[in-house]
Design a protein around this motif. Structure first.
Motif, PDB file in Angstrom:
ATOM      1  N   SER A  81      16.037  -1.604  18.596  1.00 55.79           N
ATOM      2  CA  SER A  81      15.847  -1.113  19.975  1.00 55.79           C
ATOM      3  C   SER A  81      16.571  -1.966  21.008  1.00 55.79           C
ATOM      4  CB  SER A  81      14.350  -1.042  20.305  1.00 55.79           C
ATOM      5  OG  SER A  81      13.668  -0.230  19.367  1.00 55.79           O
ATOM      6  N   HIS A  82      17.773  -2.395  20.690  1.00 54.45           N
ATOM      7  CA  HIS A  82      18.521  -3.295  21.575  1.00 54.45           C
ATOM      8  C   HIS A  82      19.359  -2.540  22.609  1.00 54.45           C
ATOM      9  CE1 HIS A  82      20.182  -7.209  22.606  1.00 54.45           C
ATOM     10  NE2 HIS A  82      21.393  -6.687  22.612  1.00 54.45           N
ATOM     11  N   PHE A  83      19.788  -1.319  22.295  1.00 58.69           N
ATOM     12  CA  PHE A  83      20.719  -0.598  23.158  1.00 58.69           C
ATOM     13  C   PHE A  83      20.070   0.627  23.782  1.00 58.69           C
ATOM     14  CE2 PHE A  83      23.458  -2.956  20.256  1.00 58.69           C
ATOM     15  CZ  PHE A  83      24.374  -3.513  21.140  1.00 58.69           C
ATOM     16  N   ASP A  84      20.536   0.945  24.988  1.00 57.85           N
ATOM     17  CA  ASP A  84      20.088   2.138  25.700  1.00 57.85           C
ATOM     18  C   ASP A  84      20.898   3.368  25.310  1.00 57.85           C
ATOM     19  OD1 ASP A  84      18.165   0.952  27.866  1.00 57.85           O
ATOM     20  OD2 ASP A  84      19.949  -0.323  27.916  1.00 57.85           O
ATOM     21  N   VAL A  85      22.168   3.155  24.989  1.00 60.37           N
ATOM     22  CA  VAL A  85      23.085   4.233  24.647  1.00 60.37           C
ATOM     23  C   VAL A  85      23.940   3.790  23.470  1.00 60.37           C
ATOM     24  CG1 VAL A  85      25.018   5.673  25.448  1.00 60.37           C
ATOM     25  CG2 VAL A  85      23.193   5.039  27.051  1.00 60.37           C
ATOM     26  N   VAL A  86      24.146   4.687  22.518  1.00 61.18           N
ATOM     27  CA  VAL A  86      25.106   4.455  21.433  1.00 61.18           C
ATOM     28  C   VAL A  86      26.130   5.578  21.464  1.00 61.18           C
ATOM     29  CG1 VAL A  86      25.481   4.299  18.941  1.00 61.18           C
ATOM     30  CG2 VAL A  86      23.480   3.197  19.968  1.00 61.18           C
ATOM     31  N   VAL A  87      27.395   5.194  21.342  1.00 60.23           N
ATOM     32  CA  VAL A  87      28.513   6.125  21.375  1.00 60.23           C
ATOM     33  C   VAL A  87      29.252   6.054  20.044  1.00 60.23           C
ATOM     34  CG1 VAL A  87      30.755   6.599  22.474  1.00 60.23           C
ATOM     35  CG2 VAL A  87      28.786   5.901  23.873  1.00 60.23           C
ATOM     36  N   SER A  88      29.676   7.201  19.543  1.00 61.51           N
ATOM     37  CA  SER A  88      30.521   7.231  18.336  1.00 61.51           C
ATOM     38  C   SER A  88      31.529   8.368  18.502  1.00 61.51           C
ATOM     39  CB  SER A  88      29.676   7.462  17.081  1.00 61.51           C
ATOM     40  OG  SER A  88      30.511   7.649  15.950  1.00 61.51           O
ATOM     41  N   TRP A  89      32.758   7.999  18.791  1.00 60.48           N
ATOM     42  CA  TRP A  89      33.821   8.991  19.014  1.00 60.48           C
ATOM     43  C   TRP A  89      34.796   8.930  17.837  1.00 60.48           C
ATOM     44  CZ3 TRP A  89      35.051  12.039  23.566  1.00 60.48           C
ATOM     45  CH2 TRP A  89      36.263  12.733  23.467  1.00 60.48           C
ATOM     46  N   GLY A  90      34.804   9.975  17.036  1.00 59.42           N
ATOM     47  CA  GLY A  90      35.785  10.062  15.953  1.00 59.42           C
ATOM     48  C   GLY A  90      35.714   8.924  14.957  1.00 59.42           C
ATOM     49  N   SER A  91      34.513   8.484  14.609  1.00 64.84           N
ATOM     50  CA  SER A  91      34.397   7.356  13.684  1.00 64.84           C
ATOM     51  C   SER A  91      33.564   7.663  12.445  1.00 64.84           C
ATOM     52  CB  SER A  91      33.801   6.140  14.405  1.00 64.84           C
ATOM     53  OG  SER A  91      32.503   6.423  14.879  1.00 64.84           O
ATOM     54  N   LEU A  92      32.535   8.496  12.552  1.00 71.02           N
ATOM     55  CA  LEU A  92      31.641   8.718  11.411  1.00 71.02           C
ATOM     56  C   LEU A  92      32.359   9.323  10.219  1.00 71.02           C
ATOM     57  CD1 LEU A  92      28.359   9.997  13.087  1.00 71.02           C
ATOM     58  CD2 LEU A  92      28.920   7.698  12.308  1.00 71.02           C
ATOM     59  N   GLU A  93      33.367  10.141  10.472  1.00 69.42           N
ATOM     60  CA  GLU A  93      34.104  10.730   9.346  1.00 69.42           C
ATOM     61  C   GLU A  93      34.926   9.700   8.593  1.00 69.42           C
ATOM     62  OE1 GLU A  93      36.892  11.595  12.915  1.00 69.42           O
ATOM     63  OE2 GLU A  93      34.788  11.146  12.507  1.00 69.42           O
ATOM     64  N   HIS A  94      35.145   8.528   9.181  1.00 68.06           N
ATOM     65  CA  HIS A  94      36.000   7.509   8.566  1.00 68.06           C
ATOM     66  C   HIS A  94      35.215   6.429   7.818  1.00 68.06           C
ATOM     67  CE1 HIS A  94      39.731   8.975  10.283  1.00 68.06           C
ATOM     68  NE2 HIS A  94      39.162   9.046  11.470  1.00 68.06           N
ATOM     69  N   ILE A  95      33.896   6.500   7.802  1.00 69.66           N
ATOM     70  CA  ILE A  95      33.117   5.470   7.109  1.00 69.66           C
ATOM     71  C   ILE A  95      33.149   5.758   5.613  1.00 69.66           C
ATOM     72  CG2 ILE A  95      30.845   4.416   6.841  1.00 69.66           C
ATOM     73  CD1 ILE A  95      30.298   5.109   9.753  1.00 69.66           C
ATOM     74  N   ALA A  96      33.886   4.946   4.881  1.00 71.21           N
ATOM     75  CA  ALA A  96      34.068   5.171   3.451  1.00 71.21           C
ATOM     76  C   ALA A  96      32.732   5.173   2.728  1.00 71.21           C
ATOM     77  CB  ALA A  96      34.981   4.087   2.868  1.00 71.21           C
ATOM     78  N   GLY A  97      32.517   6.180   1.896  1.00 73.48           N
ATOM     79  CA  GLY A  97      31.289   6.270   1.117  1.00 73.48           C
ATOM     80  C   GLY A  97      30.162   7.003   1.806  1.00 73.48           C
ATOM     81  N   GLY A  98      30.411   7.520   3.010  1.00 74.21           N
ATOM     82  CA  GLY A  98      29.379   8.269   3.715  1.00 74.21           C
ATOM     83  C   GLY A  98      28.852   7.541   4.935  1.00 74.21           C
ATOM     84  N   TYR A  99      28.185   8.273   5.811  1.00 70.96           N
ATOM     85  CA  TYR A  99      27.741   7.726   7.084  1.00 70.96           C
ATOM     86  C   TYR A  99      26.221   7.713   7.220  1.00 70.96           C
ATOM     87  CZ  TYR A  99      27.472  12.740   7.932  1.00 70.96           C
ATOM     88  OH  TYR A  99      27.193  14.075   7.824  1.00 70.96           O
ATOM     89  N   ALA A 100      25.488   8.029   6.162  1.00 66.30           N
ATOM     90  CA  ALA A 100      24.024   8.117   6.247  1.00 66.30           C
ATOM     91  C   ALA A 100      23.417   6.778   6.665  1.00 66.30           C
ATOM     92  CB  ALA A 100      23.444   8.568   4.912  1.00 66.30           C
ATOM     93  N   ARG A 101      23.899   5.700   6.065  1.00 68.64           N
ATOM     94  CA  ARG A 101      23.358   4.389   6.421  1.00 68.64           C
ATOM     95  C   ARG A 101      23.716   4.029   7.858  1.00 68.64           C
ATOM     96  NH1 ARG A 101      24.369  -1.280   3.051  1.00 68.64           N
ATOM     97  NH2 ARG A 101      23.201  -2.630   4.478  1.00 68.64           N
ATOM     98  N   ALA A 102      24.926   4.382   8.293  1.00 63.21           N
ATOM     99  CA  ALA A 102      25.340   4.098   9.669  1.00 63.21           C
ATOM    100  C   ALA A 102      24.438   4.830  10.667  1.00 63.21           C
ATOM    101  CB  ALA A 102      26.793   4.504   9.870  1.00 63.21           C
ATOM    102  N   LEU A 103      24.077   6.080  10.375  1.00 67.55           N
ATOM    103  CA  LEU A 103      23.183   6.807  11.271  1.00 67.55           C
ATOM    104  C   LEU A 103      21.809   6.139  11.337  1.00 67.55           C
ATOM    105  CD1 LEU A 103      23.793  10.633  10.669  1.00 67.55           C
ATOM    106  CD2 LEU A 103      24.393   9.264  12.672  1.00 67.55           C
ATOM    107  N   ARG A 104      21.340   5.640  10.214  1.00 68.49           N
ATOM    108  CA  ARG A 104      20.046   4.941  10.225  1.00 68.49           C
ATOM    109  C   ARG A 104      20.125   3.658  11.052  1.00 68.49           C
ATOM    110  NH1 ARG A 104      20.094   6.519   4.705  1.00 68.49           N
ATOM    111  NH2 ARG A 104      20.654   4.396   4.054  1.00 68.49           N
TER     112      ARG A 104
END
Length: 394
Positions: free
Chosen positions: A238-261
């Motif tokens: 709970s450190h940030f008020d806003v999170v932005v992700s522009w054109g990056s989730l598709e590039h996370i090798a092996g999937g983005y499920a952990r990144a979303l968590r």
């Protein structure tokens, strides 16, 4: 911004000329207003605005010549006062930066000539020419597409200038950092951190120099870049008020499920997420547009044939703010792409407790269904881009 000198020349028209110094690193949405008032009094008899005739996105530090030619004023002979006011947007608020008046004597009504006031702004020697600035070049320019267009899509279009943008912002997969800089300079948040393990943001000083902007724009400690991985974001819950992700989730090798968590974890309850993921099956999804004119070539050719075509083709390189990738790098990035679909992505977000707030979908004008595409959904092929903001209802 300050007015260095203000002059009037009277011919068939009223010609106003002002030397203007823009001392800040950048001034957003600069504007000028000319007023004619009585010599003694405050009633505005005539007014014209620069932005109505010549809208400016921003100006870098430097010296400029501002001119305006007024005709058909319809004012009787007499003594007046001409007033020039300069404005700019600071932290999203329009502010007066300079205000100067000089006497104006009219011998009679000005002769009609021009259709309305004629404004012009030109750079003086030593200052980047206005017509060479990125926003003058438009969408063909990489810097404009990110510093201006993308930054405003995030802050204004999807996040609607929400007050949370004044707090702490995290950009996951910030790339070259140009979007972050555009957001930071406009909103002036408490903190903006861009993370990307590939350190593309190290090219940001060169991108600034190429666009006539000073390096000291990067010296604010509230703007930070770190080579961190989205799968292990080094910040507390709970450190940030806003999170932005522009054109990056598709590039996370092996999937983005952990990144979303991880995004959910570091984002405050009722914080805002903006996400713009690449859609694999859409017209922009393969990220190989510099090699092929067919946007669905990756769905038509067998992998081995596609790989051979990429490695043997010299790409039609687009402006990427200084990065020149090899065909082998392009192929690696393609093989690492996550095949994101709108339906699946929405389900994944909702399962994590994200509540959609605003969504924009951009579709292709037409999809030609060749035999190789018959096995793919019409919705997947026709949906080119997804822009989404959501509340973190954890």
């Amino acid at each position: 911004m300050q007015i260095e000198q203000l002059d009037i020349a009277l011919t068939e028209t009223v010609r106003v000329q002002a030397s203007v110094r823009q001392a800040a690193g950048i001034a957003f949405r600069p504007d000028a207003q000319l007023q004619i008032l009585p010599a003694h009094g405050h009633e505005i008899l005539y007014s014209t605005d620069l932005a109505a005739r010549l809208p400016l996105a921003w100006l870098p530090r430097g010296d400029y010549l501002l001119q305006c030619e007024l005709s058909d004023l319809g004012l009787p002979a007499g003594d007046y006062r001409l007033r020039l006011i300069l404005f700019a947007e600071i932290a999203r608020e329009r502010r007066v930066l300079a205000d100067q008046s000089i006497p104006l004597h009219l011998a009679g009504a000005r002769t009609p000539g021009l259709q309305g006031p004629a404004w012009s702004l030109q750079s003086l020697p030593g200052t980047r020419a206005v017509e060479e600035l990125a926003w003058s070049r438009g969408h063909a320019d990489w810097f404009f597409r990110h510093f201006d267009h993308a930054a405003l899509v995030v802050t204004d279009y999807l996040l609607q200038r929400h007050p949370l943008l004044k707090g702490r912002i995290l950009d996951v997969g910030c790339g070259d950092g140009i979007i972050d800089l555009g957001i930071f300079l406009r909103t002036q948040p408490e903190l903006l951190v861009g993370i990307d393990p590939f350190r593309g943001y190290e090219r940001l000083p060169a991108a600034l120099a190429a666009n006539g902007l000073p390096a000291d724009l990067l010296q604010d400690s509230r703007l930070q870049f770190r080579p961190e991985d989205a799968n292990a974001i080094p910040y507390p819950d709970s450190h940030f008020d806003v999170v932005v992700s522009w054109g990056s989730l598709e590039h996370i090798a092996g999937g983005y499920a952990r990144a979303l968590r991880e995004i959910r974890r570091v984002l405050k309850k009722d914080g805002l997420l903006f996400v713009h993921p690449g859609l694999y099956y859409g017209a922009l999804g393969n990220h190989l547009g510099e090699f092929f004119d067919d946007p669905f070539i990756h769905l038509k050719l067998p992998p081995a044939q596609l790989r051979e075509a990429v490695l043997k083709t010299e790409p039609k390189r687009m402006d990427r703010a200084g990065h020149v990738a090899t065909p082998a790098e392009y192929w690696q990035w393609f093989t690492e792409l996550n095949p994101i679909r709108v339906h699946d992505f929405e389900r994944e977000l909702r399962e994590l407790g994200f509540e959609p707030w605003r969504v924009a979908l951009r579709s292709s004008d037409l999809v030609e269904y060749t035999p190789e595409l018959q096995g793919y959904s019409m919705q997947d092929l026709a949906t080119a881009e997804l822009y989404l903001s959501a509340w973190n209802r954890k």
